[in-house]
Design a protein around this motif. Structure first.
Motif, PDB file in Angstrom:
ATOM      1  N   LEU A 399       0.839  -1.196   0.000  1.00 12.62           N
ATOM      2  CA  LEU A 399       0.000   0.000   0.000  1.00 12.62           C
ATOM      3  C   LEU A 399       0.878   1.251   0.000  1.00 12.62           C
ATOM      4  CD1 LEU A 399      -2.697  -1.208   2.529  1.00 12.62           C
ATOM      5  CD2 LEU A 399      -3.193  -0.419   0.209  1.00 12.62           C
ATOM      6  N   ARG A 400       1.951   1.227   0.753  1.00 14.82           N
ATOM      7  CA  ARG A 400       2.870   2.367   0.791  1.00 14.82           C
ATOM      8  C   ARG A 400       3.541   2.564  -0.556  1.00 14.82           C
ATOM      9  NH1 ARG A 400       4.272   0.207   5.675  1.00 14.82           N
ATOM     10  NH2 ARG A 400       6.197  -0.708   4.908  1.00 14.82           N
ATOM     11  N   ASN A 401       3.926   1.444  -1.180  1.00 12.20           N
ATOM     12  CA  ASN A 401       4.638   1.528  -2.448  1.00 12.20           C
ATOM     13  C   ASN A 401       3.725   1.768  -3.640  1.00 12.20           C
ATOM     14  OD1 ASN A 401       6.810   0.928  -0.896  1.00 12.20           O
ATOM     15  ND2 ASN A 401       6.931  -1.229  -1.517  1.00 12.20           N
ATOM     16  N   GLY A 402       2.415   1.618  -3.408  1.00 12.09           N
ATOM     17  CA  GLY A 402       1.487   1.771  -4.515  1.00 12.09           C
ATOM     18  C   GLY A 402       1.554   0.626  -5.512  1.00 12.09           C
ATOM     19  N   ASP A 403       2.030  -0.512  -5.073  1.00  8.48           N
ATOM     20  CA  ASP A 403       2.129  -1.683  -5.945  1.00  8.48           C
ATOM     21  C   ASP A 403       0.793  -2.434  -5.922  1.00  8.48           C
ATOM     22  OD1 ASP A 403       2.584  -4.177  -7.084  1.00  8.48           O
ATOM     23  OD2 ASP A 403       4.664  -4.230  -6.391  1.00  8.48           O
ATOM     24  N   GLU A 404      -0.025  -2.172  -6.950  1.00  8.97           N
ATOM     25  CA  GLU A 404      -1.395  -2.691  -6.914  1.00  8.97           C
ATOM     26  C   GLU A 404      -1.448  -4.204  -7.058  1.00  8.97           C
ATOM     27  OE1 GLU A 404      -4.106  -0.618  -9.387  1.00  8.97           O
ATOM     28  OE2 GLU A 404      -3.508   1.355  -8.595  1.00  8.97           O
ATOM     29  N   GLN A 405      -0.510  -4.739  -7.801  1.00  9.89           N
ATOM     30  CA  GLN A 405      -0.512  -6.194  -7.965  1.00  9.89           C
ATOM     31  C   GLN A 405      -0.260  -6.876  -6.622  1.00  9.89           C
ATOM     32  OE1 GLN A 405       2.239  -7.580 -10.981  1.00  9.89           O
ATOM     33  NE2 GLN A 405       1.811  -9.708 -10.422  1.00  9.89           N
ATOM     34  N   LYS A 406       0.720  -6.359  -5.910  1.00  9.03           N
ATOM     35  CA  LYS A 406       1.020  -6.948  -4.603  1.00  9.03           C
ATOM     36  C   LYS A 406      -0.090  -6.665  -3.601  1.00  9.03           C
ATOM     37  CE  LYS A 406       5.946  -7.675  -4.707  1.00  9.03           C
ATOM     38  NZ  LYS A 406       7.293  -7.212  -4.369  1.00  9.03           N
ATOM     39  N   GLN A 407      -0.729  -5.515  -3.766  1.00 15.33           N
ATOM     40  CA  GLN A 407      -1.852  -5.229  -2.867  1.00 15.33           C
ATOM     41  C   GLN A 407      -2.923  -6.295  -3.020  1.00 15.33           C
ATOM     42  OE1 GLN A 407      -3.305  -1.177  -3.373  1.00 15.33           O
ATOM     43  NE2 GLN A 407      -1.185  -0.454  -3.456  1.00 15.33           N
ATOM     44  N   ARG A 408      -3.256  -6.606  -4.278  1.00 15.44           N
ATOM     45  CA  ARG A 408      -4.280  -7.651  -4.508  1.00 15.44           C
ATOM     46  C   ARG A 408      -3.814  -8.991  -3.943  1.00 15.44           C
ATOM     47  NH1 ARG A 408      -4.876  -5.016  -9.359  1.00 15.44           N
ATOM     48  NH2 ARG A 408      -3.426  -6.427 -10.398  1.00 15.44           N
ATOM     49  N   TYR A 409      -2.575  -9.291  -4.245  1.00 16.09           N
ATOM     50  CA  TYR A 409      -2.003 -10.573  -3.832  1.00 16.09           C
ATOM     51  C   TYR A 409      -2.096 -10.747  -2.312  1.00 16.09           C
ATOM     52  CZ  TYR A 409       1.530 -14.275  -3.352  1.00 16.09           C
ATOM     53  OH  TYR A 409       2.190 -15.443  -3.069  1.00 16.09           O
ATOM     54  N   TRP A 410      -1.611  -9.756  -1.593  1.00 14.39           N
ATOM     55  CA  TRP A 410      -1.571  -9.912  -0.129  1.00 14.39           C
ATOM     56  C   TRP A 410      -2.936  -9.737   0.505  1.00 14.39           C
ATOM     57  CZ3 TRP A 410       1.817 -12.752   1.815  1.00 14.39           C
ATOM     58  CH2 TRP A 410       3.111 -12.817   1.267  1.00 14.39           C
ATOM     59  N   ARG A 411      -3.767  -8.927  -0.118  1.00 13.32           N
ATOM     60  CA  ARG A 411      -5.102  -8.764   0.447  1.00 13.32           C
ATOM     61  C   ARG A 411      -5.875 -10.073   0.370  1.00 13.32           C
ATOM     62  NH1 ARG A 411     -10.222  -4.864  -0.485  1.00 13.32           N
ATOM     63  NH2 ARG A 411     -10.868  -6.576  -1.784  1.00 13.32           N
ATOM     64  N   GLN A 412      -5.711 -10.768  -0.741  1.00 14.62           N
ATOM     65  CA  GLN A 412      -6.397 -12.055  -0.870  1.00 14.62           C
ATOM     66  C   GLN A 412      -5.921 -13.047   0.172  1.00 14.62           C
ATOM     67  OE1 GLN A 412      -5.728 -13.225  -4.914  1.00 14.62           O
ATOM     68  NE2 GLN A 412      -7.552 -12.172  -5.633  1.00 14.62           N
ATOM     69  N   ARG A 413      -4.609 -13.084   0.343  1.00 15.67           N
ATOM     70  CA  ARG A 413      -4.086 -14.047   1.310  1.00 15.67           C
ATOM     71  C   ARG A 413      -4.437 -13.654   2.743  1.00 15.67           C
ATOM     72  NH1 ARG A 413      -2.527 -14.324  -3.364  1.00 15.67           N
ATOM     73  NH2 ARG A 413      -1.615 -16.224  -4.224  1.00 15.67           N
ATOM     74  N   MET A 414      -4.348 -12.391   3.026  1.00 16.52           N
ATOM     75  CA  MET A 414      -4.713 -11.928   4.364  1.00 16.52           C
ATOM     76  C   MET A 414      -6.197 -12.197   4.623  1.00 16.52           C
ATOM     77  SD  MET A 414      -4.180  -8.133   5.998  1.00 16.52           S
ATOM     78  CE  MET A 414      -4.693  -7.775   7.682  1.00 16.52           C
ATOM     79  N   GLY A 415      -7.002 -11.944   3.595  1.00 18.60           N
ATOM     80  CA  GLY A 415      -8.437 -12.169   3.742  1.00 18.60           C
ATOM     81  C   GLY A 415      -8.759 -13.625   4.015  1.00 18.60           C
ATOM     82  N   TYR A 416      -8.073 -14.484   3.310  1.00 16.28           N
ATOM     83  CA  TYR A 416      -8.316 -15.917   3.504  1.00 16.28           C
ATOM     84  C   TYR A 416      -7.945 -16.346   4.926  1.00 16.28           C
ATOM     85  CZ  TYR A 416      -7.572 -20.939   3.238  1.00 16.28           C
ATOM     86  OH  TYR A 416      -7.600 -22.281   3.498  1.00 16.28           O
ATOM     87  N   MET A 417      -6.773 -15.911   5.359  1.00 13.58           N
ATOM     88  CA  MET A 417      -6.324 -16.305   6.699  1.00 13.58           C
ATOM     89  C   MET A 417      -7.251 -15.741   7.773  1.00 13.58           C
ATOM     90  SD  MET A 417      -2.213 -15.851   6.577  1.00 13.58           S
ATOM     91  CE  MET A 417      -1.373 -15.801   5.017  1.00 13.58           C
ATOM     92  N   ALA A 418      -7.591 -14.470   7.620  1.00 16.58           N
ATOM     93  CA  ALA A 418      -8.447 -13.831   8.629  1.00 16.58           C
ATOM     94  C   ALA A 418      -9.798 -14.536   8.686  1.00 16.58           C
ATOM     95  CB  ALA A 418      -8.626 -12.354   8.295  1.00 16.58           C
ATOM     96  N   HIS A 419     -10.309 -14.908   7.534  1.00 17.45           N
ATOM     97  CA  HIS A 419     -11.601 -15.580   7.503  1.00 17.45           C
ATOM     98  C   HIS A 419     -11.526 -16.943   8.184  1.00 17.45           C
ATOM     99  CE1 HIS A 419     -14.920 -17.885   5.513  1.00 17.45           C
ATOM    100  NE2 HIS A 419     -15.571 -16.808   5.898  1.00 17.45           N
ATOM    101  N   HIS A 420     -10.459 -17.661   7.936  1.00 17.39           N
ATOM    102  CA  HIS A 420     -10.303 -18.971   8.576  1.00 17.39           C
ATOM    103  C   HIS A 420     -10.240 -18.823  10.099  1.00 17.39           C
ATOM    104  CE1 HIS A 420      -8.263 -23.194   8.395  1.00 17.39           C
ATOM    105  NE2 HIS A 420      -8.937 -23.043   9.512  1.00 17.39           N
TER     106      HIS A 420
END
Length: 487
Positions: A399-420
């Motif tokens: 988010l700081r770097n403005g790297d949208e690809q990585k934002q999507r990537y990590w948001r998906q993984r974070m979302g999955y873990m948080a949901h579990h």
RNA sequence: GGCCGGAUGGUGAAGUGGUUCAACACAGCGGUUUGCAAAACCGUCAUUUCGCGGGUUCGAAUCCCGCUCCGGCCUCCA
């Protein structure tokens, strides 16, 4: 469902060892967890047990598919404590039980515990009939006997391995250490299956006629003993041998030992009631077990007045389920701070992209493997949380770097873990604490401060900031303007 | 009396024989930033150390023996 590429290991109380878990049938995984006796509001100790088994339920669902897992958790809604409490407050026992069942459901929902697939109650006629039939069968097979006062007792001497789950030799126990012995018992280890009214102080309430329920071998009106219900409900809901039976450590003996004796007496030799037994450790207060009887308990509802539900959940998941957890305000506050940090990143990601988070995951992902492995390793939620934090840190960086690809990537993984883990699930507002809009008075203070800042009147601006802080509103002046949040 | 469990930095806590194994988090401290703050970021934070004493091993927080302390259960209990 694909065969899980991870082996779930669980500490089986039967062997005191971590064992590889495989269900009897991969499309019918069965989990039974002893529920509460609804005579009061549930406390933090209950919260822990059901959060722990909620994680187990979710983990089994991930491994075998949502529909493959059957999770039964009962209510002991016929019980002496319910009757006693009902008399104290001048209510019908059944009514009182209903009240606290509803209260419990609210607590579980607040803590993000998924509803079990079945929640049987003892008062259900189907259960009562099942209990009576089970007792009849035990009497017929000489595993139970009727006493002079009409009680039905389990004959533990017919079941030589009684107590094995708790690794006890019964002749070495101190009988009557806590509860005084009963003269009508053949052996002091015997326990009651059917409690006749004759010895009850509360004769007429929650009393049932065995004959009306189909009993042939005993007849005294009364009610089921504590242990028999679980044997019957587990059988009715999940079948004769279940995969996993769980509960608090304190249920090992006598409750679970009695269940084993009752159930296995009617099964084929060598066929177990449950293949795996799991027990969670206690919540302690200053090192002593939190319990109703000691009076050192905090209800879930009271805790929720001071801490967000997810902070309580996070706090519980920081420790392995078999270890004790001490309930202290400092620990809860630390969990709240940790959660707030996760939410700060989570919230920032949502501001950039309001699409809902990922909750399911098909296939493999090397970044998720450590997380999945942690949970598969005897539910190591502490290690799993470390992975969630790691994903959160990577997302914040993207988010700081403005790297949208990585934002999507990590948001998906974070979302999955948080949901579990059942965290970061607050809808709409992506914060742990509800952010109710500012009142007119609060807004006025904020506006006044903006004016003071515009004219560089720093003393006045700082005074207004302190005033807002005193009202629980924290001010953050950023490059794009001032934001506020409730503490 | 019997059985069971626990002891890891300031705090919570993961780790059960070996290439960053003392993870992660909270708190603290120093710095960047800020009018000052907050938030954020960077750095630092158990370096013969994992309750104590022995032992096994090339090597142990991790295995074995002994000990200390704390907790739980022995028919209310999540």
């Amino acid at each position: 469902m694909p065969k899980p590429n991870l082996t779930l290991t669980l500490t089986n109380t039967l062997t005191r060892a971590k064992e590889a878990f495989t269900p009897h049938s991969a499309n019918n995984v069965t989990l039974y967890v002893c529920g509460i006796t609804p005579y009061d509001h549930a406390h933090i100790g209950h919260a822990r047990a059901y959060v722990v088994f909620d994680i187990l339920f979710r983990t089994l669902q991930r491994l075998y598919g949502d529909n493959a897992v059957k999770y039964a958790r009962n209510f002991t809604d016929i019980d002496d404590k319910i009757i006693t409490r009902a008399q104290e407050v001048g209510e019908q026992p059944t009514q009182l039980a209903q009240t606290f069942i509803a209260s419990f459901h609210k607590d579980m929902a607040a803590l993000n515990c998924l509803p079990p697939t079945a929640e049987p109650k003892v008062s259900d006629p189907k259960v009562l009939k099942g209990i009576v039939a089970h007792i009849d069968a035990l009497i017929e097979k000489q595993f139970a006997y009727v006493t002079a006062s009409g009680d039905v007792m389990y004959r533990t001497q017919k079941f030589p391995s009684f107590g094995a789950l708790a690794h006890r030799k019964l002749d070495e126990q101190q009988h009557g250490a806590r509860v005084k012995a009963d003269d009508e018992k053949e052996s002091p280890n015997d326990f009651v299956l059917w409690k006749a009214n004759a010895k009850s102080a509360t004769k007429l309430e929650q009393a049932f006629s065995p004959k009306d329920l189909g009993a042939k071998l005993f007849s005294a009106p009364g009610r089921p003993g504590w242990h028999i219900e679980c044997s019957v409900m587990a059988k009715q809901e999940l079948g004769t041998t279940i995969d996993i039976h769980g509960g608090g450590e304190d249920l090992q003996f006598p409750h679970h030992c009695c269940e084993i004796a009752q159930s296995e007496a009617l099964l084929k030799p060598g066929q177990p009631l449950a293949r795996f037994w799991l027990h969670n450790g206690f919540i302690t207060v200053g090192g002593t077990k939190m319990s109703k009887s000691l009076g050192n308990f905090t209800t879930i509802k009271d805790a929720l007045k001071s801490y967000s539900a997810e902070a309580i959940r996070l706090w519980l998941l920081q420790t392995h389920y078999r270890k004790p957890v001490d309930y202290t305000p400092a620990a809860l506050a630390a969990a709240e701070a940790s959660l707030a940090k996760l939410y700060a990143t989570w919230n920032a990601a949502f501001k950039k992209d309001p699409k809902p988070a990922v909750t399911a995951w098909k296939g493999t992902c090397s970044r998720l493997n450590p997380f999945r492995r942690a949970l598969a390793d005897d539910l190591n939620t502490a290690a799993a949380l470390a992975e969630l934090h790691s994903a959160s840190n990577f997302l914040a960086e993207a988010l700081r770097n403005g790297d949208e690809q990585k934002q999507r990537y990590w948001r998906q993984r974070m979302g999955y873990m948080a949901h579990h883990l059942g965290l970061l699930q607050n809808p709409q507002a992506h914060t742990a604490k509800p952010q109710t809009p500012l009142s007119a008075a609060e807004q006025a203070l904020l506006t006044a401060r903006e004016a003071a800042r515009a004219s560089k009147n720093w003393p006045e601006s700082d005074r207004l900031r302190d005033e807002l802080k005193a009202q629980g509103i924290l001010i953050e002046d950023g490059p794009t303007g001032t934001t506020w949040r409730r503490a």
